[in-house]
Write a protein that holds these residues in place. Sequence first.
Motif: not given
Length: 329
Positions: A160-186
Amino acid sequence: MRSRAKVLFPGIAVSFIVAATAQFLAEHYATPAMLMALLLGIAVSFLGEEGRTVPGVAFSARTLLRLGVALLGVRVSMMVLAGLGVPLIFLTAGGVVATIFFGLWVARFFGQEWRFALLTAGSVAICGASAAMAIAAILPRDKSSEQRLIFTVMGVTVLSTIAMILYPILAGSLQFDHIQAGVFLGGTIHDVAQVVGAGFSISEETGDTATLVKLIRVSMLAPVVLVASLFIRARIEAPAEGRQPPLLPGFVIGFIALAALNSLALIPPVVADFLSACSRWLLLIAIAAVGMKSNLKQVLSVGGAAIGLLVTETVFIAGLILLGILLLT
């Protein structure tokens, strides 16, 4: 009751001291409190093996754990969750169910039996360490029960700690909006604290959405534990003394009752916040006690296949939620 409290107090006290120390280190060194409590508990495991502290440590690892899980119900509000929209709610809930079934199916390829599969898949699918402790409370106990729980808590916390660091980077690289990024992270990160950290590291809107989605997964804890209890009751033979697992564990009833009251706005916000904080502290104390009851050598003997299973389940839920986001939004 006074004599019972006198017997339990030393063990509960040392469990609290370990938990408080873990919380202090977490706040000052940016480390997960659950992981710190577990590691510190393991470091003083002699306190759970002999002496006056043994009864209180056992009480903390079992009874306080269940009370902490029950109080998690105050975090759930169906009225708030409804604001996310039906498709994304179904995606999140479906991801939980699919991950559990996937874990039970794929475990055979890693040489793991169903107890460990249910424990790891449930913790990955729902809410990390808290789900692991809730599921462990209903599983038939054997000599490896505590080792499996400790390994799972350590594993999902690290992932979970590794994901906390890597997943926001992945969401940014995929150009997710705040809804998409929030659903992916949550919908993918295991522990609540790491979901909050990852979401708000992107934006406030993303953090709010991620927390909301995570609450859907937390709300799945009660039905998953209930179904698992029914399965265990039906499939597992009763012990020699004739006792069977309870039809509905008391802590699940407490979770459902508090979630219902909170959904009906019958719990004042200040009380809900207080009970939520109590839940977090009880779980922290419980995991410290679990660490004190553990044998590190036995925990490490779980092996690489168990690590592979946990990583595979984590990759599965991430891929499933990512695919769902791309198809639905």
